[in-house]
Motif scaffolding. Sequence first.
Motif, mmCIF file in Angstrom:
data_model
loop_
_atom_site.group_PDB
_atom_site.id
_atom_site.type_symbol
_atom_site.label_atom_id
_atom_site.label_comp_id
_atom_site.label_asym_id
_atom_site.label_seq_id
_atom_site.Cartn_x
_atom_site.Cartn_y
_atom_site.Cartn_z
ATOM 1 N N LYS A 82 0.731 -1.222 0.048
ATOM 2 C CA LYS A 82 0.000 -0.010 -0.091
ATOM 3 C C LYS A 82 1.007 1.299 0.008
ATOM 4 O O LYS A 82 1.706 1.452 0.969
ATOM 5 C CB LYS A 82 -0.898 -0.021 1.065
ATOM 6 N N MET A 83 0.642 2.023 -0.968
ATOM 7 C CA MET A 83 1.591 3.234 -1.226
ATOM 8 C C MET A 83 1.549 4.303 0.188
ATOM 9 O O MET A 83 2.404 4.752 0.518
ATOM 10 C CB MET A 83 1.371 3.999 -2.596
ATOM 11 N N SER A 84 0.189 4.525 0.693
ATOM 12 C CA SER A 84 -0.015 5.644 1.699
ATOM 13 C C SER A 84 0.705 5.121 2.895
ATOM 14 O O SER A 84 1.208 6.218 3.577
ATOM 15 C CB SER A 84 -1.359 5.470 1.891
ATOM 16 N N ASP A 85 0.955 3.918 3.201
ATOM 17 C CA ASP A 85 1.556 3.435 4.538
ATOM 18 C C ASP A 85 2.517 2.496 4.503
ATOM 19 O O ASP A 85 3.225 2.239 5.485
ATOM 20 C CB ASP A 85 0.580 3.019 5.732
ATOM 21 N N GLY A 86 2.850 1.898 3.376
ATOM 22 C CA GLY A 86 3.884 0.780 3.164
ATOM 23 C C GLY A 86 3.574 -0.745 3.661
ATOM 24 O O GLY A 86 4.443 -1.724 3.488
ATOM 25 N N SER A 87 2.215 -0.749 4.172
ATOM 26 C CA SER A 87 1.901 -2.092 4.422
ATOM 27 C C SER A 87 2.048 -3.012 3.498
ATOM 28 O O SER A 87 1.661 -2.780 2.338
ATOM 29 C CB SER A 87 0.649 -2.034 5.063
ATOM 30 N N THR A 88 2.594 -4.289 3.553
ATOM 31 C CA THR A 88 3.053 -5.080 2.561
ATOM 32 C C THR A 88 2.456 -6.539 2.947
ATOM 33 O O THR A 88 2.640 -7.086 3.981
ATOM 34 C CB THR A 88 4.703 -5.275 2.291
ATOM 35 N N THR A 89 1.824 -7.020 1.706
ATOM 36 C CA THR A 89 1.002 -8.636 1.931
ATOM 37 C C THR A 89 1.630 -9.548 0.853
ATOM 38 O O THR A 89 1.774 -9.270 -0.254
ATOM 39 C CB THR A 89 -0.417 -8.367 1.836
ATOM 40 N N LEU A 90 2.061 -10.767 1.518
ATOM 41 C CA LEU A 90 2.298 -11.669 0.470
ATOM 42 C C LEU A 90 1.156 -12.298 -0.238
ATOM 43 O O LEU A 90 0.325 -12.662 0.540
ATOM 44 C CB LEU A 90 3.070 -12.835 1.054
ATOM 45 N N MET A 91 0.951 -12.238 -1.326
ATOM 46 C CA MET A 91 -0.206 -12.726 -2.241
ATOM 47 C C MET A 91 -0.320 -14.073 -2.315
ATOM 48 O O MET A 91 0.509 -14.849 -2.076
ATOM 49 C CB MET A 91 -0.519 -11.801 -3.572
ATOM 50 N N THR A 92 -1.716 -14.675 -2.338
ATOM 51 C CA THR A 92 -2.083 -16.057 -2.454
ATOM 52 C C THR A 92 -2.275 -16.381 -3.702
ATOM 53 O O THR A 92 -3.224 -15.889 -4.310
ATOM 54 C CB THR A 92 -3.061 -16.276 -1.575
ATOM 55 N N ASN A 93 -1.798 -17.450 -4.151
ATOM 56 C CA ASN A 93 -2.316 -18.183 -5.483
ATOM 57 C C ASN A 93 -3.579 -18.991 -5.306
ATOM 58 O O ASN A 93 -3.729 -19.912 -4.558
ATOM 59 C CB ASN A 93 -1.156 -19.217 -5.940
ATOM 60 N N GLY A 94 -4.686 -18.449 -5.926
ATOM 61 C CA GLY A 94 -6.147 -18.934 -5.633
ATOM 62 C C GLY A 94 -6.064 -20.297 -6.146
ATOM 63 O O GLY A 94 -7.023 -21.074 -6.010
ATOM 64 N N ASP A 95 -5.186 -20.496 -7.461
ATOM 65 C CA ASP A 95 -5.573 -21.713 -7.973
ATOM 66 C C ASP A 95 -5.092 -22.885 -7.229
ATOM 67 O O ASP A 95 -5.657 -24.265 -7.285
ATOM 68 C CB ASP A 95 -4.613 -21.823 -9.428
ATOM 69 N N SER A 96 -3.940 -22.869 -6.327
ATOM 70 C CA SER A 96 -3.300 -23.945 -5.364
ATOM 71 C C SER A 96 -3.319 -23.691 -4.151
ATOM 72 O O SER A 96 -3.246 -24.799 -3.386
ATOM 73 C CB SER A 96 -1.920 -23.780 -5.871
#
Length: 321
Positions: A82-96
């Motif tokens: 998120k550009m406004s606060d730098g919070s970062t999330t590892l995204m999930t592969n919805g297929d697996s």
Amino acid sequence: MSRNTVKRNLARIAILMVTSISALVVAPVAASADYFNTYSTVASLGNAHSSYSTQAFGVGSTYVYSAKIQKGNTAAVIYRTKMSDGSTTLMTNGDSGQTYTSQLGHANDMALHSNNGSFYMFVVTMKAGSTSLVKLKYVGTTYYQVGSYTIRHNNLNKSMSGVKITSKDANNIYFLFKNHHTFYRGTLPLSATSGTIDVTSTFDLNIEDALVNGSTVPNITSFETQGIGYHNNTLYFPLTHENVSIVLVYRNIATASGTIEADRDLSFRITSSAYPNLFEIEGVGVANQDKLWFNTNRRKALGDTASDGVHYFKNYSAGVL
């Protein structure tokens, strides 16, 4: 010396002084170039699934997306920041259900796209063949693979290292691809989930004569090319070598052909003493008050795996320059 001679000499001196003063008054003052070499770090990027190498970068209106890959290109992960606060999330592969994918190859660059309320990433894999471009649909922090395409030039399969979308209409998406310093245009039907994109080469970049802070870069041909940025008919072209990264700027891309020259009055360079082993800008994009955002591979020393990040150049606004 006679009095007349003295008078003539004084007259000559007076004329020379007036001429010199006039020249100083009318001589144009060279405009100073805009040069940016400081940055702010917004977030750090992790190394999930031993993915230590930062690659593709996509910039949206609220979030930026960074791909990181394992050695050997066997798997890739995607982080959302998120550009406004730098919070970062590892995204999930919805297929697996996992937090990685094995479908993105080297994942060298990405282009973001929205259509009818849905959001997509197009990723160039640096492979030639049916998976040279991969399409992911993402919903929040989950993504699904929904397409893959062959890129072809002169009837031969072609790998690409850069991709951005220049426009779309009711039927098609219009792409700008890059391989080294050569750029290609291609079109894909808006809803296609497979097929071939036949591209045409349209222009090359002159990097050797590009000015960075008013001077050419002596060893610029040894710099590695990276992903690309595109905004308002302007191309941002990052190059890196060891702990130096530069970004060249090229204008009027919509009508570009032949070999084009970099903007002589706008350039970026970071020469990092804090990360002397490596400071590598991987991708760039403009968003969020017209800032120039980028992601990095950074190393303080060989083996440093904790320094990659998301950043933007200070004091730069694409809407002003």
